[in-house]
Design a protein around this motif. Structure first.
Motif, short mmCIF file in Angstrom:
data_model
loop_
_atom_site.label_atom_id
_atom_site.label_comp_id
_atom_site.label_asym_id
_atom_site.label_seq_id
_atom_site.Cartn_x
_atom_site.Cartn_y
_atom_site.Cartn_z
N GLY A 24 4.76 -4.34 14.25
CA GLY A 24 3.72 -3.58 13.55
C GLY A 24 4.30 -2.71 12.45
N ARG A 27 5.06 -4.93 9.61
CA ARG A 27 3.80 -5.37 8.98
C ARG A 27 3.29 -4.34 7.99
NH1 ARG A 27 0.34 -5.02 13.31
NH2 ARG A 27 0.03 -2.89 12.60
N GLU A 28 3.38 -3.08 8.36
CA GLU A 28 2.86 -2.04 7.47
C GLU A 28 3.79 -1.74 6.30
OE1 GLU A 28 -0.29 -1.12 7.74
OE2 GLU A 28 -0.19 -2.66 9.30
N THR A 47 3.97 -11.33 8.66
CA THR A 47 3.53 -10.27 9.58
C THR A 47 2.03 -9.97 9.56
OG1 THR A 47 3.95 -8.57 7.90
CG2 THR A 47 5.78 -9.13 9.39
N ARG A 48 1.29 -10.48 8.58
CA ARG A 48 -0.13 -10.12 8.48
C ARG A 48 -1.03 -11.31 8.77
NH1 ARG A 48 0.58 -6.20 3.08
NH2 ARG A 48 1.93 -4.70 4.17
N HIS A 49 -2.16 -11.01 9.40
CA HIS A 49 -3.06 -12.03 9.93
C HIS A 49 -3.46 -13.08 8.90
CE1 HIS A 49 -6.68 -13.76 11.77
NE2 HIS A 49 -6.31 -13.23 12.94
N ALA A 310 0.16 -9.86 13.96
CA ALA A 310 -1.16 -10.30 13.51
C ALA A 310 -2.27 -9.77 14.41
CB ALA A 310 -1.21 -11.82 13.45
N ASP A 313 -3.23 -6.21 13.60
CA ASP A 313 -3.34 -5.96 12.16
C ASP A 313 -4.66 -5.26 11.85
OD1 ASP A 313 -3.38 -6.00 9.41
OD2 ASP A 313 -2.93 -8.15 9.23
#
Length: 392
Positions: A24, A27-28, A47-49, A310, A313
């Motif tokens: 996470g 991802r950010e 990392t993102r959906h 994901a 997210d």
């Protein structure tokens, strides 16, 4: 080139202990990161959906033999080791179309009563008192018994196949490699039996298709497909165990599900999002130089996707860090069964199996509770428990 993207070290105990936080954070920071460990990687990780869905459906990224840990097996087994999972394009589509009729949502729903019988038999065998490990006594044998029933593995052989299945869900590489010759021989024997005694199962259906048009499926392909489908059918083991642990540690959600059993299908979807076993997808390899999430990926480089990232997210889910079995169905679907051409063929069967298993557990054991905290296995690719000791 990679200094400006997040780096994730799979040897870091914190990553195994809490992959949702570790991925996470990445991802950010960026839509793509780097992940690796000795003997594993380095590779790119999306990392993102939305970006993951795009990558998994992009034919420029293909699954290859390199995507899998190849066990060291005897030479005579090698012709049976190239499975549908590592094929692409028309070759993959051809085998998938042959197997797909046995795994439709309707077939899974029709199969539910037979799943229920298997579930009840396993629960009948549990001890009447004292703590019991649901992993070894229920979650692990159930998927093997179900897939053997569907495919057509004889009942007398299923205890042995349970042992094979245990090597898959615990990721014991050497043990699985050692079992491969027996697994292939078991698949050959099952095919031979169904040639002589056809029945209402997948092997009989595939043999019939083969006999009607012999160039559609060779004997080697048939045996390979059978053993691979049986082994791949072990996915619900970790899903069911994770789901039970999640419900028992979220009493409000458990109470809501007990109060309204009709929530079960939505609950299973949320459980797959919240604690599904897949953390990383099978790696894909770039067939050409590609730009992905604004980053250049060179031909031949490996790319995986963080399902853990994901599924939490905030771009895809409202309040993603909350486990909620009443989560609106209109939100983006989870990626627990991947996406694109290699979307899990057994997803409907896994869903129905999980629903039936959880419903039976909650109905039969109103006092079901954890006897001790459930330990997690240190596995960078799979979110799974080592054991699940409960009181009934």
């Amino acid at each position: 080139m990679t200094s400006d993207v997040p780096q994730i070290d799979l040897t870091d105990p914190g990553v195994s202990r809490d992959p949702f936080t570790a991925y996470g954070r990445a991802r950010e920071l960026a839509p793509i990161a780097r992940v690796g460990a000795p003997g594993f990687g380095p590779m790119w990780v999306v990392t993102r959906h939305a970006d993951i869905r795009t990558m998994l459906a992009d034919p420029r990224f293909e699954i290859r033999t390199d995507s899998f840990m190849r066990p060291d097996v005897p030479e005579d087994c090698l012709p049976y080791m190239r499975t549908m999972s590592e094929m692409n394009g028309t070759e993959h589509l051809r085998l998938r179309r042959l197997a797909a009729p046995a795994f439709t949502a309707r077939r899974a729903a029709d199969f539910a009563p037979r799943i229920a019988s298997i579930v009840e038999a396993l629960l009948d065998d549990l001890p009447g008192h004292g703590p019991v490990d649901l992993m070894t006594r229920f979650a692990r044998p159930l998927p093997m018994d179900v897939i053997c029933e569907l495919v057509g593995i004889p009942a007398a052989d299923r205890l042995r196949w349970r042992e094979y299945g245990a090597t898959v869900v615990t990721n014991v590489g050497p043990a699985f490699a050692a079992a491969i010759p027996a697994i292939i021989e078991g698949a050959k024997a099952a095919v031979a039996r169904r040639r002589a005694e056809p029945a209402d199962d997948l092997i009989s259906d595939l043999i019939q298709a083969q006999e009607e048009n012999g160039d559609r499926l060779s004997d080697t392909e048939l045996v390979t497909l059978i053993w691979h489908l049986v082994m791949a059918g072990q996915t619900p083991t970790n899903l069911i165990a994770n789901a039970v642990e999640a419900l028992l540690t979220h009493p409000g959600q458990l109470a809501a599900l007990r109060a309204d059993p009709g929530l079960m299908p939505r609950a299973v979807e949320e459980l797959i999002r919240w604690c599904g076993p897949a953390l990383l997808t099978i790696p894909r390899y770039a067939r050409e130089d590609v730009e992905l999430c604004g980053t250049p990926i060179a031909k031949g480089e490996a790319v995986t996707a963080s399902v853990a990232a994901a599924h939490r997210d905030p771009r895809a889910y409202t309040d993603p860090d909350r486990f909620d079995i009443t989560r609106p169905a209109g939100q983006p679907g989870h990626l627990g069964f991947a996406h694109g051409p290699h979307f899990c063929i057994g997803s409907s069967l896994a869903r129905v199996q999980t629903e039936v298993a959880l419903a039976a557990l909650l109905r039969r054991y109103p006092g079901l509770a954890l006897a001790e905290p459930a330990p997690r296995a240190p596995d960078p690719g799979t979110w799974r428990l080592s054991s699940l000791t409960v009181t009934l």
